[in-house]
Design an enzyme around this catalytic site. Structure first.
Site, short mmCIF file in Angstrom:
data_model
loop_
_atom_site.label_atom_id
_atom_site.label_comp_id
_atom_site.label_asym_id
_atom_site.label_seq_id
_atom_site.Cartn_x
_atom_site.Cartn_y
_atom_site.Cartn_z
N LEU A 197 15.74 -12.55 -5.11
CA LEU A 197 14.83 -13.64 -4.79
C LEU A 197 13.39 -13.19 -5.02
CD1 LEU A 197 16.45 -15.17 -1.58
CD2 LEU A 197 17.10 -15.41 -3.98
N ALA A 235 10.65 -15.73 -5.81
CA ALA A 235 9.91 -16.97 -6.09
C ALA A 235 8.65 -17.12 -5.26
CB ALA A 235 10.82 -18.18 -5.85
N GLY A 236 8.45 -16.27 -4.26
CA GLY A 236 7.32 -16.45 -3.35
C GLY A 236 5.97 -16.24 -4.02
N THR A 285 15.43 -19.40 1.83
CA THR A 285 16.33 -18.47 1.13
C THR A 285 17.64 -19.14 0.73
OG1 THR A 285 17.07 -17.72 3.31
CG2 THR A 285 15.36 -16.41 2.21
N TYR A 334 15.93 -8.84 -2.44
CA TYR A 334 14.61 -9.46 -2.38
C TYR A 334 13.62 -8.67 -3.24
CZ TYR A 334 16.59 -12.03 1.50
OH TYR A 334 17.39 -12.84 2.27
N GLU A 351 17.10 -17.24 13.79
CA GLU A 351 15.72 -16.90 13.46
C GLU A 351 14.87 -16.87 14.72
OE1 GLU A 351 14.72 -15.91 10.54
OE2 GLU A 351 16.71 -16.25 9.67
N HIS A 381 -14.90 24.08 -26.64
CA HIS A 381 -15.95 23.31 -25.96
C HIS A 381 -16.36 22.08 -26.76
CE1 HIS A 381 -16.58 27.47 -24.45
NE2 HIS A 381 -16.67 27.79 -25.73
N ALA A 393 -22.17 27.13 -39.05
CA ALA A 393 -22.62 26.24 -37.98
C ALA A 393 -23.54 25.16 -38.53
CB ALA A 393 -23.34 27.04 -36.91
#
EC number: 2.7.7.23
Length: 456
Positions: free
Chosen positions: A11, A13-14, A82, A103, A154, A363, A423
């Site tokens: 799940l 979808a929230g 749910t 979940y 619940e 370097h 150089a």
């Protein structure tokens, strides 16, 4: 115990209003990957034949992020609980398979716990994951009669007596597909929330005389959900400490386990030492006796035996042979390869570059799209000029080449074995074997020079 085939419903979808984010809640990351991906990974280890992902808010974002073709996408256009979410997935359930419900915002569920839950489920009935809490406020309570689970109530619908129960429902369960479809069709929303509760099927099963067997997770963190960023950060710390403990027990020396982040998979040899504030991402392999300094970030890289990565270096998609040294403050970008004993020093950046055996860039250099032989010295400030404004070009440097400081090699260009670049030289043409190339502005001497003074 059930021996049936199994599919998983996740799940997701929230909206996640309390995250205060435009991102769907389940896409917020824990240990470098979306919460829901952790759940998908756990589901895939169960041997599930199908994984159904119920989505709603941010569907396009979810589909962009979660690209596994094995996922079956199920839309829940309205979030009505749910039970309602499971009703959307029910047409995909086979009668003879078990359905495991998970979940997307409970990211730390383990495959071991899911395996025990599957083993616990009776042939007829429901397997239920529950925990006991000192403070169960806000959670659905497990109602038992003579020890048997007969229902879930619940918190908002519970009586004062039921609110004293400390065994709570985690929401994770497994049931037969045929039974589940029948129970889902009988759900109603006659409750304080006006929603369809999946938990009502527990009482339906008990009324039919079917057994409901409860099992507990190994750790409470496995069933902790995320509704806000504070909870997410707490689970991040739990996860990271678990990974650190596992590595310590396997022989990795983490100088401070509380300041180590693993955001992927780490394989390692013996006597590895990792200093504080190191981040490991993706798939990383460390050989024997590797030392990682403080503040380093290592991503999708292979580091050979006896290498040392000094503090605040960043490695991504890099491969190092044995006895290499890197940093401090070095960056190895994707495609960087160091042969045995190579050295990349401070403020040196490599990109798609190979540094041969024993070669050194100590370097302040950029080496991009370069193939550099063995025994080469790259002086400070050297740059391979690989980009012409439209395309990238390659620089090839042979063995035993000496490149002086502040030199530029304008690709495409090759420097043969044994050559020396003076150089300050800008190399625009190929250099032959053992040649010395010097290309700097002629030095002038002006006697009696007066420095400018500031105007008052």
């Amino acid at each position: 115990m059930s021996n049936s085939a199994m599919s998983v419903v996740i799940l997701a979808a929230g909206k996640g209003t309390r995250m205060y984010s435009d991102l769907p809640k389940v896409l917020h990351k824990l240990a470098g990957k979306p919460m829901v991906q952790h759940v998908i990974d756990a589901a895939m280890t169960t041997g599930a034949q199908h994984v159904h992902l119920v989505y709603g808010h941010g569907g396009d974002l979810l589909k962009h992020e979660l690209t596994d073709p094995a996922l079956n996408w199920v839309l829940q256009a309205e979030q009505l609980g749910t039970g309602h979410a499971m009703q959307q997935a029910a047409p995909y359930f086979a009668d003879d398979e078990d359905i495991l419900m998970l979940y997307g915002d409970v990211p730390l569920i383990s495959s071991q716990t899911l395996g025990r839950l599957r083993q616990t489920k009776p042939q007829g009935g429901i397997g239920l994951l529950t925990v006991k809490l000192d403070d169960p406020t806000g959670y659905g309570r497990i109602v038992r009669e003579n020890g048997a689970v007969v229902g879930i109530v619940e918190h908002k619908d519970a009586s004062e007596e039921q609110r004293q129960i400390n065994e709570i429902n985690t929401g994770i369960l497994i049931a037969n597909g045929k039974d589940l479809k029948r129970w889902l069709s009988q759900l109603n929303n006659n409750n304080a929330q006006g929603e369809f509760y999946i938990t009502d099927i527990i009482a339906m099963a008990a009324e039919e005389g079917q057994r409901v067997e409860a099992v507990h997770p190994e750790r409470l963190s496995e069933v902790e959900g995320v509704n806000n960023r504070l909870q997410l950060s707490a689970l991040e710390r739990v996860y990271q400490r678990e990974q650190a403990d596992r590595l310590l027990l396997a022989g990795v020396m983490l100088l401070d386990p509380a300041r180590f982040d693993l955001r992927g998979e780490l394989t390692h040899g013996r006597d590895v030492v990792i200093d504080v504030n190191v981040v490991v991402e993706g798939n990383v392999k460390l050989g024997n006796r590797v030392k990682i300094g403080a503040g380093c970030v290592i991503k999708n890289s292979i580091i050979g035996d006896d290498c040392e990565i000094s503090p605040y270096s960043v490695l991504e998609d890099a491969v190092l042979d044995a006895e290499c040294t890197v940093g401090p403050f070095a960056r190895l970008r994707p495609g960087s390869e160091l042969a045995e004993g190579a050295h990349v020093g401070n403020f040196v950046e490599l990109k798609k570059a190979r540094l041969g055996k024993g070669s050194k860039a100590g370097h302040l250099s950029y080496l991009g799209d370069a193939d550099i032989g063995s025994g080469v010295n790259i002086g400070a400030g050297t740059i391979t000029c690989n980009y012409d404004g439209a395309n990238k070009h390659k620089t090839v440097i042979g063995d035993d080449v000496f490149v002086g400081s502040d030199s530029q090699l304008v690709a495409p260009v090759s420097v043969a074995n044994g050559a020396t670049i003076g150089a300050g030289t800008t190399v625009t043409h190929d250099v032959a074997e053992n040649e010395l190339v010097v290309g700097r502005v002629k030095q002038r001497h002006i006697s009696g020079w007066q420095r400018p003074v500031k105007k008052k």
